[in-house]
Design a protein around this motif. Structure first.
Motif, PDB file in Angstrom:
ATOM      1  N   THR A  79      45.090  36.161  41.918  1.00 14.36           N
ATOM      2  CA  THR A  79      45.482  34.761  41.871  1.00 14.36           C
ATOM      3  C   THR A  79      44.329  33.886  42.361  1.00 14.36           C
ATOM      4  N   TRP A  80      44.385  32.597  42.018  1.00 13.91           N
ATOM      5  CA  TRP A  80      43.258  31.685  42.207  1.00 13.91           C
ATOM      6  C   TRP A  80      42.706  31.704  43.634  1.00 13.91           C
ATOM      7  N   GLU A  81      43.584  31.562  44.606  1.00 17.52           N
ATOM      8  CA  GLU A  81      43.109  31.485  45.989  1.00 17.52           C
ATOM      9  C   GLU A  81      42.474  32.800  46.429  1.00 17.52           C
ATOM     10  N   LEU A  82      43.114  33.907  46.110  1.00 17.10           N
ATOM     11  CA  LEU A  82      42.559  35.205  46.481  1.00 17.10           C
ATOM     12  C   LEU A  82      41.257  35.475  45.741  1.00 17.10           C
ATOM     13  N   ALA A  83      41.185  35.091  44.477  1.00 15.64           N
ATOM     14  CA  ALA A  83      39.951  35.281  43.708  1.00 15.64           C
ATOM     15  C   ALA A  83      38.775  34.585  44.384  1.00 15.64           C
ATOM     16  N   ASN A  84      38.985  33.367  44.866  1.00 15.20           N
ATOM     17  CA  ASN A  84      37.902  32.640  45.516  1.00 15.20           C
ATOM     18  C   ASN A  84      37.520  33.256  46.854  1.00 15.20           C
ATOM     19  N   LEU A  85      38.486  33.833  47.564  1.00 17.17           N
ATOM     20  CA  LEU A  85      38.162  34.534  48.807  1.00 17.17           C
ATOM     21  C   LEU A  85      37.331  35.784  48.522  1.00 17.17           C
ATOM     22  N   LEU A  86      37.618  36.477  47.437  1.00 17.07           N
ATOM     23  CA  LEU A  86      36.833  37.653  47.065  1.00 17.07           C
ATOM     24  C   LEU A  86      35.395  37.269  46.735  1.00 17.07           C
ATOM     25  N   ILE A  87      35.229  36.161  46.035  1.00 14.07           N
ATOM     26  CA  ILE A  87      33.883  35.685  45.721  1.00 14.07           C
ATOM     27  C   ILE A  87      33.132  35.358  47.009  1.00 14.07           C
ATOM     28  N   ALA A  88      33.810  34.732  47.951  1.00 15.70           N
ATOM     29  CA  ALA A  88      33.187  34.397  49.233  1.00 15.70           C
ATOM     30  C   ALA A  88      32.794  35.642  50.018  1.00 15.70           C
ATOM     31  N   GLN A  89      33.482  36.768  49.740  1.00 17.04           N
ATOM     32  CA  GLN A  89      33.163  38.028  50.415  1.00 17.04           C
ATOM     33  C   GLN A  89      32.109  38.833  49.667  1.00 17.04           C
ATOM     34  N   GLY A  90      31.586  38.302  48.575  1.00 16.54           N
ATOM     35  CA  GLY A  90      30.462  38.940  47.918  1.00 16.54           C
ATOM     36  C   GLY A  90      30.726  39.581  46.584  1.00 16.54           C
ATOM     37  N   VAL A  91      31.958  39.514  46.077  1.00 14.59           N
ATOM     38  CA  VAL A  91      32.194  40.024  44.724  1.00 14.59           C
ATOM     39  C   VAL A  91      31.560  39.045  43.742  1.00 14.59           C
ATOM     40  N   PRO A  92      30.720  39.500  42.823  1.00 11.04           N
ATOM     41  CA  PRO A  92      30.063  38.566  41.899  1.00 11.04           C
ATOM     42  C   PRO A  92      31.073  37.701  41.155  1.00 11.04           C
ATOM     43  N   GLU A  93      30.825  36.400  41.121  1.00  8.19           N
ATOM     44  CA  GLU A  93      31.755  35.484  40.484  1.00  8.19           C
ATOM     45  C   GLU A  93      31.985  35.836  39.024  1.00  8.19           C
ATOM     46  N   SER A  94      30.957  36.376  38.369  1.00  5.70           N
ATOM     47  CA  SER A  94      31.084  36.730  36.956  1.00  5.70           C
ATOM     48  C   SER A  94      32.060  37.884  36.735  1.00  5.70           C
ATOM     49  N   HIS A  95      32.386  38.616  37.799  1.00  4.14           N
ATOM     50  CA  HIS A  95      33.309  39.752  37.682  1.00  4.14           C
ATOM     51  C   HIS A  95      34.731  39.394  38.094  1.00  4.14           C
ATOM     52  N   VAL A  96      34.940  38.209  38.636  1.00  2.00           N
ATOM     53  CA  VAL A  96      36.246  37.817  39.140  1.00  2.00           C
ATOM     54  C   VAL A  96      36.984  37.021  38.071  1.00  2.00           C
ATOM     55  N   VAL A  97      38.228  37.415  37.820  1.00  2.00           N
ATOM     56  CA  VAL A  97      39.042  36.802  36.768  1.00  2.00           C
ATOM     57  C   VAL A  97      40.265  36.166  37.431  1.00  2.00           C
ATOM     58  N   PRO A  98      40.231  34.860  37.719  1.00  3.46           N
ATOM     59  CA  PRO A  98      41.384  34.220  38.365  1.00  3.46           C
ATOM     60  C   PRO A  98      42.547  34.055  37.392  1.00  3.46           C
ATOM     61  N   MET A  99      43.749  34.257  37.917  1.00  3.52           N
ATOM     62  CA  MET A  99      44.971  34.011  37.161  1.00  3.52           C
ATOM     63  C   MET A  99      45.987  33.390  38.104  1.00  3.52           C
TER      64      MET A  99
END
Length: 242
Positions: A79-99
């Protein structure tokens, strides 16, 4: 595209072993592997993880997601909020798919939908727990069948809509009680959703999770015995989809 097996790795961790047009494809739902006391050590680092789907951010569901996403280059749906937290923890933004809940997307030949769940949600960071949006359930469809993973949830009446809308052949339902549905409510969920097969999850990990697969099987025998097969899997075991 086809989902061939469900590999259960303890607690709520499951890997859908599938194939798509390019060959083997593995979808991990809530892959808490390193640190999971029930995950067999040989599965802490699977052969591959192409896609990770998270139901919510609690450490017993998403606590290993950053490591695994980096290690395998996996795409991650959250989900959107969790996706952004993952990006902040270093998961490449290009690999994160928010829903978000209610949405469906096609990814690598499969359909992934996020459904309603009733549960709290946060994600641990160095500065403490952060709000991570709402918790959800997941439905993965390969074009022939769909598989529903409840995530952590209480029983709610609109589970009947999940059954009507997605007609899941297999449901993975939390049964541990205290923090989620217990065996009796989970059996009521089976009666609402009407899957052909139900795999109990989120049990036996900690003493606080008092609901057992045996209790769940007994409850199902009185509510849905003629409709649903309860398939109990030990951590590291596979359910082969025929």
């Amino acid at each position: 595209m086809a989902i061939n097996n469900i590999l259960f790795l303890g607690h709520s961790s499951a890997i859908l072993e599938a194939t798509n047009a390019q060959g083997p494809y593995h979808i991990a739902i809530d892959p808490w592997l390193d640190g999971n006391p029930l995950c067999p050590p040989q599965f802490s680092n699977p052969d591959r993880l192409d896609l990770i789907v998270l139901t919510h951010g609690h450490s017993d569901h998403a606590g290993d997601a950053v490591r695994l996403a980096k290690q395998y280059g996996s795409k991650v749906i959250a989900t959107w909020e969790l996706a952004n937290l993952l990006i902040a923890q270093g998961v490449p933004e290009s690999h994160v798919v928010p829903m978000n809940k209610g949405g469906t997307l096609k990814i690598d030949g499969f359909s992934v939908s996020l459904t309603h769940a009733m549960h709290s949600n946060s994600f641990g960071t160095d500065s403490g727990p952060q709000y991570a949006g709402e918790a959800c359930g997941v439905v993965v469809d390969d074009g022939e069948r769909s598989i529903y993973h409840s995530g952590d949830t209480a029983l709610f009446g609109d589970m009947v809509l999940i059954g009507e809308r997605f007609k899941p052949e297999i449901a993975l339902l939390c049964i541990g009680d205290r923090f989620t549905m217990g065996p009796k409510d989970a059996a009521s969920a089976v009666a609402l959703i009407k899957p052909k097969v139900c795999i109990p999850i989120h049990h036996s990990t900690f003493p606080d999770l008092t609901g057992t697969p045996e209790q769940f099987t007994a409850e199902c025998a009185t509510t849905c015995a003629d409709e649903t097969l309860v398939q109990i899997l030990a951590p590291g075991a596979r359910y082969e989809i025929s």
